[in-house]
Scaffold this motif. Structure first.
Motif, PDB file in Angstrom:
ATOM      1  N   ASP A   6      -7.513  -1.831  -1.042  1.00 46.30           N
ATOM      2  CA  ASP A   6      -7.275  -2.299  -2.413  1.00 46.30           C
ATOM      3  C   ASP A   6      -6.432  -3.575  -2.416  1.00 46.30           C
ATOM      4  O   ASP A   6      -6.743  -4.536  -3.133  1.00 46.30           O
ATOM      5  N   ILE A   7      -5.369  -3.565  -1.629  1.00 48.08           N
ATOM      6  CA  ILE A   7      -4.487  -4.740  -1.559  1.00 48.08           C
ATOM      7  C   ILE A   7      -5.262  -5.938  -1.013  1.00 48.08           C
ATOM      8  O   ILE A   7      -5.146  -7.060  -1.519  1.00 48.08           O
ATOM      9  N   LEU A  57      -6.350  -1.559  -9.639  1.00 48.45           N
ATOM     10  CA  LEU A  57      -6.477  -1.713  -8.191  1.00 48.45           C
ATOM     11  C   LEU A  57      -7.570  -2.696  -7.769  1.00 48.45           C
ATOM     12  O   LEU A  57      -8.477  -3.015  -8.536  1.00 48.45           O
ATOM     13  N   GLY A  58      -7.443  -3.145  -6.521  1.00 50.23           N
ATOM     14  CA  GLY A  58      -8.496  -3.920  -5.877  1.00 50.23           C
ATOM     15  C   GLY A  58      -8.890  -5.185  -6.602  1.00 50.23           C
ATOM     16  O   GLY A  58      -8.054  -5.952  -7.087  1.00 50.23           O
ATOM     17  N   SER A 104      -7.454  -7.365  -3.705  1.00 54.80           N
ATOM     18  CA  SER A 104      -6.665  -8.105  -4.703  1.00 54.80           C
ATOM     19  C   SER A 104      -6.314  -9.490  -4.175  1.00 54.80           C
ATOM     20  O   SER A 104      -6.445 -10.495  -4.895  1.00 54.80           O
ATOM     21  N   ALA A 162       0.820  -1.211   0.000  1.00 53.30           N
ATOM     22  CA  ALA A 162       0.000   0.000   0.000  1.00 53.30           C
ATOM     23  C   ALA A 162       0.855   1.263   0.000  1.00 53.30           C
ATOM     24  O   ALA A 162       0.607   2.195  -0.770  1.00 53.30           O
ATOM     25  N   THR A 190       2.754   2.046  -3.395  1.00 55.98           N
ATOM     26  CA  THR A 190       1.978   2.298  -4.615  1.00 55.98           C
ATOM     27  C   THR A 190       0.847   3.284  -4.309  1.00 55.98           C
ATOM     28  O   THR A 190       0.746   3.792  -3.198  1.00 55.98           O
ATOM     29  N   ALA A 248      -0.926  -2.240  -9.262  1.00 53.58           N
ATOM     30  CA  ALA A 248      -1.269  -0.981  -8.590  1.00 53.58           C
ATOM     31  C   ALA A 248      -0.474   0.192  -9.136  1.00 53.58           C
ATOM     32  O   ALA A 248      -0.999   1.301  -9.271  1.00 53.58           O
ATOM     33  N   ALA A 275      -2.151   2.342  -4.242  1.00 51.89           N
ATOM     34  CA  ALA A 275      -3.232   1.529  -3.676  1.00 51.89           C
ATOM     35  C   ALA A 275      -3.396   1.782  -2.179  1.00 51.89           C
ATOM     36  O   ALA A 275      -2.455   2.171  -1.488  1.00 51.89           O
ATOM     37  N   SER A 276      -4.585   1.537  -1.694  1.00 56.21           N
ATOM     38  CA  SER A 276      -4.852   1.591  -0.258  1.00 56.21           C
ATOM     39  C   SER A 276      -4.753   0.171   0.300  1.00 56.21           C
ATOM     40  O   SER A 276      -4.683  -0.805  -0.459  1.00 56.21           O
TER      41      SER A 276
END
Length: 423
Positions: A218-219, A253-254, A222, A209, A212, A248, A214-215
């Motif tokens: 999001d990780i 994302l996600g 994934s 997170a 990148t 990401a 991404a939050s």
């Protein structure tokens, strides 16, 4: 009185002999005197009225100042009874949360007391709703399938990750952690194992997170969609983390990243004829990246769990279907799908098509080992050297995901995996 009487006598001495006329004249003079005295009083009272008005205004200002002062010093001047009531309420909520742990049947009375003490200790280090909020987070871990020792070992990491994430509550982190640990079959039997495995997963999530756009959420998403199939086909958590990071960094994302990675792995196991021709044309052999393995009920159940489907209750039926349909993948899939649908029931939020798709993917992954990192690395080299075209990529991998796969084909995956392992 002497003055008043003398005035009366003086007035009376000056009136006519007629009594009535004298009285009327006296009244007129007395009324005139009263008016004069009233005017004098009004002049004398005016300053005092002004003073009284000034005092009234001052009193109002003082009252306002007192109210502000009271509000500013509430913590000092509030009666002790108010604090007592608040403390009693907090204690009641904490006791209620503790009772819930025991009521769920997930912990004994002694374990509940131990968990309560641990929550009180951690409350001083983490802003998670006080000891009550932390105890509730522990309850969520237990409800997610953690044993008491596992929950105790994971709790601190969950709280720390939630504090860093900002977009996930401890309960959300705990649910994601539980799923990822299950997907990658990480050791969780003892307190020490639970703490170590939880640390490994949350460290990867946080690192991905912060490295990148991404939050943490999001990780987590994934991992949710790709983790089960990736793990079952022999891919490590670090390799999945690196690929999720590569996605990401390209803005994928996600769930979008998770579904794309999952589809790529399944594609290598069920490569269509057009894809096989494209691989042959660019000089790649699919057998260099895949290896067949026996399908077992355990691996099928684990793969389905990664999709949020609990098929543990029909594990024996799945084993029977595998045994009865060797060499008949369609028949095997149909029988397992029917068993899973019966176990879940019609009231499930998972529809029939989703169950069928999940069973097919679970069977595919369970019977194969796939080195997706090596495959993407070699395919990248072919693309960089001009041997492969985007048309070839669209034939080899699903065309609908080609723009997403370019993120993996532009990344140095081995270097990213090493980065994850070391940092």
């Amino acid at each position: 009185m002497a003055t008043g009487f003398s005035v009366f006598v003086n007035i009376g001495g000056k009136v006519s002999p007629s009594l009535n006329a004298a009285v009327n004249a006296a009244k007129t003079q007395v009324n005139g005197l009263g008016a004069s005295l009233a005017a004098m009083a009004a002049k004398m009272n005016a300053p005092f009225a002004a003073v009284n008005q000034h005092l009234a205004n001052t009193s109002k200002r003082m009252a306002a100042m007192q109210r502000h002062g009271r509000n500013a010093t509430l913590g000092v001047t509030t009666p002790a009874a108010w604090f007592g009531a608040s403390m009693i309420k907090d204690a009641a909520e904490f006791a209620k949360a503790g009772n819930m742990v025991e009521a769920l049947g997930e912990a004994t009375k002694e374990q509940r007391l131990e968990l309560s003490k641990m929550s009180q200790d951690l409350a001083g280090r983490f802003d998670a709703g006080g000891a009550t909020g932390i105890l509730k987070s522990a309850t969520e871990l237990l409800k997610a399938g953690f044993t008491f020792e596992q929950a105790k070992g994971a709790l601190e990491q969950v709280l720390a990750a939630s504090a860093l994430a900002g977009d996930m509550t401890p309960a959300d982190v705990g649910a994601s952690l539980s799923k990822t640990i299950t997907q990658f079959r990480m050791p969780m039997k003892t307190y020490e194992q639970a703490m170590k495995s939880s640390t490994i997963v949350t460290d990867r999530m946080v690192y991905a997170a912060v490295s990148t756009v991404a939050s943490m959420k999001d990780i987590s998403e994934s991992f949710k969609y790709a983790g089960g199939v990736a793990s079952t086909t022999g891919n490590s958590l670090d390799s999945v983390t690196a690929m999720v990071m590569a996605f990401a960094k390209a803005g994928v994302l996600g769930s979008e990243a998770g579904v794309a990675l999952r589809s790529a792995i399944v594609r290598l196991v069920k490569m269509p004829k057009g894809g096989m021709k494209a691989l042959s044309r660019i000089g790649m052999n699919l057998s260099d990246y895949t290896q067949a393995r026996p399908v077992t009920a355990d691996t099928v159940v684990e793969n389905l769990k990664g999709d949020g489907i609990d098929a543990s209750g029909v594990k024996a039926q799945i084993a029977k279907a595998i045994k009865n349909h060797k060499g008949d993948s369609a028949g095997m899939s149909a029988e397992i799908t029917k068993a899973v649908q019966g176990a879940i029931g019609s009231s499930s939020a998972v529809d029939a098509d989703k169950i069928s798709e999940s069973v097919n993917d679970a069977l595919t992954a369970a019977g194969s080992k796939v080195d997706i990192t090596k495959f993407m690395t070699d395919l990248k080299k072919k693309l960089d050297d001009g041997v492969a075209t985007t048309g070839d990529i669209a034939q080899i991998l699903e065309a609908r995901h080609i723009s997403r796969y370019m993120a993996l084909l532009k990344a140095d995956l081995p270097a990213m995996i090493k980065e994850v392992e070391e940092k």
